[in-house]
Write an enzyme that holds these catalytic residues in place. Sequence first.
Site, PDB file in Angstrom:
ATOM      1  N   ASN A   1       5.390   7.515   6.687  1.00  0.00           N
ATOM      2  CA  ASN A   1       6.406   7.748   7.531  1.00  0.00           C
ATOM      3  C   ASN A   1       6.564   9.411   7.507  1.00  0.00           C
ATOM      4  O   ASN A   1       6.524   9.758   6.294  1.00  0.00           O
ATOM      5  CB  ASN A   1       7.424   7.187   7.013  1.00  0.00           C
ATOM      6  CG  ASN A   1       7.260   5.662   6.677  1.00  0.00           C
ATOM      7  OD1 ASN A   1       6.959   4.707   7.641  1.00  0.00           O
ATOM      8  ND2 ASN A   1       7.403   5.232   5.405  1.00  0.00           N
TER       9      ASN A   1
ATOM     10  N   GLY B   1       0.839  -1.295  -0.019  1.00  0.00           N
ATOM     11  CA  GLY B   1       0.126  -0.092  -0.084  1.00  0.00           C
ATOM     12  C   GLY B   1       0.732   1.444   0.040  1.00  0.00           C
ATOM     13  O   GLY B   1       1.443   1.457  -0.968  1.00  0.00           O
TER      14      GLY B   1
ATOM     15  N   GLU C   1      -6.715   7.519  10.327  1.00  0.00           N
ATOM     16  CA  GLU C   1      -7.141   6.929   9.231  1.00  0.00           C
ATOM     17  C   GLU C   1      -8.728   7.457   8.673  1.00  0.00           C
ATOM     18  O   GLU C   1      -8.674   7.759   7.212  1.00  0.00           O
ATOM     19  CB  GLU C   1      -7.284   5.339   9.304  1.00  0.00           C
ATOM     20  CG  GLU C   1      -5.866   4.727   9.070  1.00  0.00           C
ATOM     21  CD  GLU C   1      -4.948   5.261   8.547  1.00  0.00           C
ATOM     22  OE1 GLU C   1      -4.982   5.537   7.392  1.00  0.00           O
ATOM     23  OE2 GLU C   1      -3.563   4.802   8.760  1.00  0.00           O
TER      24      GLU C   1
ATOM     25  N   GLU D   1      -2.127  10.272   1.985  1.00  0.00           N
ATOM     26  CA  GLU D   1      -0.826  10.080   2.879  1.00  0.00           C
ATOM     27  C   GLU D   1      -0.369  11.247   3.411  1.00  0.00           C
ATOM     28  O   GLU D   1       0.123  11.474   4.633  1.00  0.00           O
ATOM     29  CB  GLU D   1       0.454   9.521   2.252  1.00  0.00           C
ATOM     30  CG  GLU D   1      -0.013   7.998   1.762  1.00  0.00           C
ATOM     31  CD  GLU D   1      -0.527   7.159   2.884  1.00  0.00           C
ATOM     32  OE1 GLU D   1       0.239   7.202   4.026  1.00  0.00           O
ATOM     33  OE2 GLU D   1      -1.286   6.130   2.591  1.00  0.00           O
TER      34      GLU D   1
HETATM   35 ZN   LIG Z   1      -3.678   6.125   5.980  1.00  0.00          ZN
END
Ligand SMILES: [Zn+2]
Length: 911
Positions: A302, A298, A357, A335
């Site tokens: 970071n 995926g 999330e 992200e």
């Molecule tokens: Zn995520």
Amino acid sequence: MFAFLTALLSITFPVTMTAEKPFSFKDTPGKLPREVVPTDYSIRIVPNIGTLTFSGKETVKLDVRNPVRRLVLNALELEITDASLDGEALPKSAIKIDSEKELLTIALPSESATGRIRRGELAVGEHTLALRFSGKINQQGQGLFYMHYQGLESGTQKIMLGTQFEATDARRFFPCWDEPAFRARFQLTAVVPENWLAVSNMPIETEKKIEGGKEVRFAATPPMSSYLNVFVAGELDLIESRSGPTQIRVITTKGKAELGSYALEVTAQILQYYNDYFGVPYPLPKLDQIALPGGFGGAMENWGGITYYESALLFDPKNSSAETKQIIYEVIAHEMAHMWFGDLVTMAWWDNLWLNEGFASWMGTKCTAHFNPQWEVWLRRSVPRDPTRRVGIAKEAAMEGDARSTTHPIQQSIATEAEANSAFDDITYKKGQSFLRMLESFLGEEVFRDGIRRYIAAHKYSNTTTADLWNALSETSKKPIGEIAAGWTEQPGFPVVKVKREADGKIQLTQERFTVNSKNAPPLKWKIPLTYSVVGEAPATLLMTGTIASLQNIAADRALKLNVNGAGNYRAEYDEPSWRLLLKALPNLGVEDRVNLLSDAWAFVQSGRAPVSLYFGLVEELPPSTEVAEHQQIINVLDFINRLLGTREREEFQPYARSLLRPTFETLGWEPKEGELPTVGNLRASLINALGDLSDPEIIAGCRERFEKYLANPASLAPDLRPPVLAVVGHYADEKTWSKLHDLGLKTASIEEKQNYYNALAETTDPQLVKKTLPIALTDELPTSRAIFLVSAVARDSGHPDMAWKFAAANMKTLLAKVDAAGANRYVPGLFTFFSDVSRADELKSYAKNNLPAASAPEVAKVVDEIQFRSEFKRRLAPQLKAWTGKNKLTTGTIGGVSNKGTSKSQNKSY
Ligand SMILES: [Zn+2]
């Protein structure tokens, strides 16, 4: 994290709500004692590619807040060779590793020469722990892992390194306090071959030649959670630009940097948008977008060094599809939202994972829609989270799972590492996203944004709970957000609002819990931020706090639509007069509202609240359109039915299903037209795929013809058409075609193209060829993270889930060795999803009991429920479909308690 490969997870929870408290370090769940807090790590790692191991050493500055007799931190699959405290070596006997609890305990001596340990107690204040250790480089994407990939010159095999630490795998790389509330500064040094590029969260501070390579020292990070560390190294290329003070780079394997141009451009655009939205500018000096050719499936946020599976970042204008471009945008937007929500401000514990999330999913979609309104992103799930499921609507995917007995609240208690890894599911991501969208549409965009700014400013470089977010939003909106939110985040499920017309323009609304295949679900109530509109007029809002509410002064001849634009996480069920008015008003509804009606109608068929005629009656009344989301919804339903039915019923159903899709395909034609919207390309591809699966002879012949031309001249086939044409050709392949597809897959160095070819192989229905496809999962032909899902794709697409399962059962050990932490609990249950025979549910249960870890129990329960549902639904659906497609018999059923008679198009028109 953006886990492509996760399926739904579900846990049964008691239905009690306990109000949550704002973040407090002391009260945060976790295993590690709170007396000792690390503040600064300095870590040096030396990988050994030859032996796939590494050695390391670290010093950790500790803030000891209360006297302690031992140090407790996390380590897993590491060997600790030396330990010292404040410069004094500790005996080997002081070091104890508990591999089950993943803990490293260091007992303190009774006295130390420095006098800082007395009577076995470490004094309050600053101390330094130093450790030497060694570990292994993994095949699957957890901890430090390697990736084999094809170099640009054909036949060359390359290797590179990467890391994946979320949720609990930083402890496989270096001993650490590996719980998100233990924020610290991390300074990494690594030794790599001289021709390699090494990348981490922060820029390189110094680089020097040493024996056997070079030593690269990175600057220290700001205080952050351990799971956000990253290290990537290999023969890499990059392209770069700058946005204000931030250096932006896209990093790829050698020779592919130019394919990062689109990502580079998108990153700059999104960075500016988020800097403004969050009110706090991106705090690190650089932002790297790193493409990995395998190992992990995926994308991972970071801080300062985001990693992506290659095809989710690199765009080849000559060969990539429009769908790929949209996925890239959406994944990058997701992200990058984490750089604030997740990295700058981090959830205190995994029970609040949705804060990371759900928020990143909502924010990423909002940003994608802002810059690309034509993509209809709110209506579509552009990113297939699971290769065994086709593209669908994000909200719908969450609602389907949330209607079942196996669902769980968004906020769920998490006790173990395995549970933390299981928390990455559709409820966390998509129900979280849907709830935030509903809340934003209720509060208004500006009030909501001001609340987010307040939250980020108050909690930057710290951790939070959901209560902190509600407090910030309550302060800006002056509304009791915590009270509204509790029903949505602390209890499972969601409501259906029933609409009933009464005399004098009064409309009665009633709420109840909506369920599918869940007869004894506890009744629950929600505070629903309702939106509604009389079609053609401005929308209005109503906070529905009780079981019953009413709307006044709605003219008896005007259509009323609840859940404006489908932005709310609830369903609306209309009585007959209301439904009839809505059908008449269809041409005046926007695509969002039409998709919402289709989704709700199909859910009512699934739940047994309405017969299938409700759904197909609506489909047949839709005005002609080429909006992709609307057709995608219909295609998904037809595809589901087609796979569910037995051979004979399928033959009867397919001509009807084709007749629904054909007119739109004929309007679009085979070839892309100049200047058409990119979504038209998405729609054409979906229609070809669907019609091919529905045995449309002209489509099959057309795909074969185009495939032959493509073999001679790849440029003859537009990138958008490649995935569907290859899939259809694969579906009906003979041995010769199968081999051609396989050869093409072996040859290409593009991860995206490779996936297209192997997806096509998984489609093959000929049992002799299925037997040739399955063993590929055991080879190195596909990246590790994808190889195992070839078996899942066969289970879904070949029509032979039995063969896929038999193969997997015989090769389970080899397959599971390739699964990462997030996938381990789901792989086996996932293979059973496509059975609709209840005996398979029993087989899964007994297999799980004897072979699977306890942590996979929720996923097993979910798939058992799915098999039972499919079996029951198949029985119920078959006769209704026969009646509807035959158009000569009457079916009767009810919509909201009102008889829904008639199956022919003309009869339905009278509604
Ligand atoms: Zn995520």
